[in-house]
Design a protein around this motif. Structure first.
Motif, PDB file in Angstrom:
ATOM      1  N   ASN A   8       0.822  -1.212   0.000  1.00 36.28           N
ATOM      2  CA  ASN A   8       0.000   0.000   0.000  1.00 36.28           C
ATOM      3  C   ASN A   8       0.857   1.264   0.000  1.00 36.28           C
ATOM      4  O   ASN A   8       0.445   2.298  -0.548  1.00 36.28           O
ATOM      5  CB  ASN A   8      -0.960  -0.018   1.191  1.00 36.28           C
ATOM      6  N   ARG A   9       2.059   1.189   0.569  1.00 35.26           N
ATOM      7  CA  ARG A   9       2.982   2.321   0.475  1.00 35.26           C
ATOM      8  C   ARG A   9       3.373   2.554  -0.988  1.00 35.26           C
ATOM      9  O   ARG A   9       3.518   3.698  -1.418  1.00 35.26           O
ATOM     10  CB  ARG A   9       4.235   2.075   1.321  1.00 35.26           C
ATOM     11  N   THR A  10       3.524   1.468  -1.747  1.00 31.70           N
ATOM     12  CA  THR A  10       3.874   1.638  -3.162  1.00 31.70           C
ATOM     13  C   THR A  10       2.735   2.281  -3.940  1.00 31.70           C
ATOM     14  O   THR A  10       2.973   3.060  -4.868  1.00 31.70           O
ATOM     15  CB  THR A  10       4.258   0.300  -3.818  1.00 31.70           C
ATOM     16  N   TYR A  13       2.897   5.933  -3.248  1.00 32.25           N
ATOM     17  CA  TYR A  13       4.033   6.510  -3.974  1.00 32.25           C
ATOM     18  C   TYR A  13       3.666   6.744  -5.436  1.00 32.25           C
ATOM     19  O   TYR A  13       3.958   7.809  -6.003  1.00 32.25           O
ATOM     20  CB  TYR A  13       5.247   5.582  -3.863  1.00 32.25           C
ATOM     21  N   MET A  14       3.043   5.752  -6.061  1.00 36.26           N
ATOM     22  CA  MET A  14       2.641   5.916  -7.458  1.00 36.26           C
ATOM     23  C   MET A  14       1.669   7.074  -7.624  1.00 36.26           C
ATOM     24  O   MET A  14       1.769   7.859  -8.582  1.00 36.26           O
ATOM     25  CB  MET A  14       2.032   4.611  -7.990  1.00 36.26           C
ATOM     26  N   GLU A  26      12.408   2.297  -6.427  1.00 38.50           N
ATOM     27  CA  GLU A  26      11.875   2.841  -5.183  1.00 38.50           C
ATOM     28  C   GLU A  26      10.640   2.071  -4.735  1.00 38.50           C
ATOM     29  O   GLU A  26      10.442   1.838  -3.536  1.00 38.50           O
ATOM     30  CB  GLU A  26      11.533   4.325  -5.364  1.00 38.50           C
ATOM     31  N   LEU A  27       9.804   1.670  -5.694  1.00 33.96           N
ATOM     32  CA  LEU A  27       8.640   0.848  -5.349  1.00 33.96           C
ATOM     33  C   LEU A  27       9.083  -0.446  -4.672  1.00 33.96           C
ATOM     34  O   LEU A  27       8.497  -0.875  -3.674  1.00 33.96           O
ATOM     35  CB  LEU A  27       7.832   0.520  -6.609  1.00 33.96           C
ATOM     36  N   ALA A  28      10.121  -1.072  -5.222  1.00 33.76           N
ATOM     37  CA  ALA A  28      10.617  -2.321  -4.650  1.00 33.76           C
ATOM     38  C   ALA A  28      11.142  -2.110  -3.234  1.00 33.76           C
ATOM     39  O   ALA A  28      10.917  -2.937  -2.345  1.00 33.76           O
ATOM     40  CB  ALA A  28      11.702  -2.909  -5.548  1.00 33.76           C
ATOM     41  N   LYS A  29      11.841  -0.991  -3.007  1.00 31.67           N
ATOM     42  CA  LYS A  29      12.348  -0.703  -1.660  1.00 31.67           C
ATOM     43  C   LYS A  29      11.201  -0.556  -0.670  1.00 31.67           C
ATOM     44  O   LYS A  29      11.253  -1.048   0.459  1.00 31.67           O
ATOM     45  CB  LYS A  29      13.189   0.570  -1.680  1.00 31.67           C
ATOM     46  N   PRO A 114      -7.491   4.033  -7.557  1.00 30.68           N
ATOM     47  CA  PRO A 114      -6.284   3.429  -6.979  1.00 30.68           C
ATOM     48  C   PRO A 114      -6.606   2.141  -6.240  1.00 30.68           C
ATOM     49  O   PRO A 114      -7.675   1.999  -5.639  1.00 30.68           O
ATOM     50  CB  PRO A 114      -5.781   4.494  -6.001  1.00 30.68           C
ATOM     51  N   LEU A 115      -5.682   1.216  -6.288  1.00 27.94           N
ATOM     52  CA  LEU A 115      -5.829  -0.036  -5.562  1.00 27.94           C
ATOM     53  C   LEU A 115      -5.574   0.169  -4.078  1.00 27.94           C
ATOM     54  O   LEU A 115      -4.866   1.094  -3.672  1.00 27.94           O
ATOM     55  CB  LEU A 115      -4.834  -1.072  -6.081  1.00 27.94           C
TER      56      LEU A 115
END
Length: 282
Positions: A8-10, A13-14, A26-29, A114-115
């Protein structure tokens, strides 16, 4: 759960960067895994590839901007399209109408929200697996580069297997196999900081010759047996990510994903899926 919070943080960010080039690293981090494993996890949980999700969110917001009076060329640039033609094509593929028809004639549009990831408990179904710790092992075979956008590789890997079957590579590799794991291997070497490649190979002590050698690093593996076609393998991989991994006490490790084909019949293969894992911190 911690991994859901990361996903959900990703998403947040998106949402904050839809008008910029999104940094998939950054998404992966934020999700606490490699860029490769993040894309696989996202696709299985969301039901669509990461790149397609981003496209749909941008096209949804682009339509809102056009309805508010934005110029087509300005909206195209805002969402990363240098070419109005490319923007028109992407917009019409999603909404079913060109941008001009939405802006000037009030054509119907689609909304894509958004998901938000949550845990859903479904009917229990057994999954057989074992966990093994292995030292590094050497493989020899053929490889091709993989695109950082996994969606673009859906044709590359099957075509590669087809070519290897036709040109005798698979038979040649089978004759070189003399080390564990015994089987024809499909290895996705996609670690952060290295060029992504997919190998068709075997574990062997033989010289590589005109083939390629690669060392699979030491790791702990969760190993899942399966049988059937390529579709059944994909279903097993989906279940590993969506059912097993969230409640396993493990998270993705930094080694390659491996498919071990004990019988490589395309229609009725006997295989194992190897997922690199590490224990989560308590």
């Amino acid at each position: 759960m911690e991994w859901v919070d990361g996903l959900n943080r990703t998403i947040r960010y998106m949402e904050d960067h839809l008008t910029e080039e999104i940094d998939w690293g950054e998404l992966a981090k934020l999700a606490c895994c490699s860029a490769y494993h993040y894309q696989r996890m996202f696709a299985y949980l969301a039901g669509l590839p990461l790149s397609e999700y981003i496209r749909r969110r941008r096209m949804s917001l682009a339509a809102v901007d056009l309805l508010a009076g934005g110029k087509v060329v300005d909206v195209a640039l805002k969402y990363g399209y240098q070419s109005p033609t490319a923007f028109n094509r992407a917009f019409q593929a999603f909404h079913g109408a060109p941008p001009s028809a939405v802006r000037d004639a009030g054509a119907p549009i689609k909304s894509f929200s958004p998901l938000h990831f949550t845990i859903t408990v479904k009917g229990a179904e057994e999954m057989e697996y074992r966990v093994e710790k292995r030292e590094a092992f050497r493989i020899v075979g053929v490889s091709q580069p993989l695109d950082r956008d996994l969606e673009k590789n859906f044709e590359t890997v099957p075509r590669m297997w087809g070519q290897a079957a036709v040109d005798g590579t698979i038979q040649r590799l089978a004759g070189m196999m003399d080390s564990q794991p015994m089987g024809l291997l499909g290895v996705s070497a996609c670690g952060d900081g290295e060029a992504w490649r997919y190998f068709i190979a075997v574990a062997t002590s033989h010289e590589a010759g005109d083939l390629e050698a690669y060392t699979v690093p030491a790791a702990t593996w969760a190993i899942f047996p399966g049988r059937g076609s390529s579709l059944s393998l994909q279903d097993l991989e989906r279940r590993i990510v969506t059912e097993w991994l969230p409640s396993s006490g493990y998270e993705y490790g930094s080694a390659p994903d491996i498919e071990v084909y004990l019988n490589a019949d395309p229609q009725d293969a006997i295989y194992e899926v190897w997922i690199p894992v590490v224990k989560k911190d308590p």
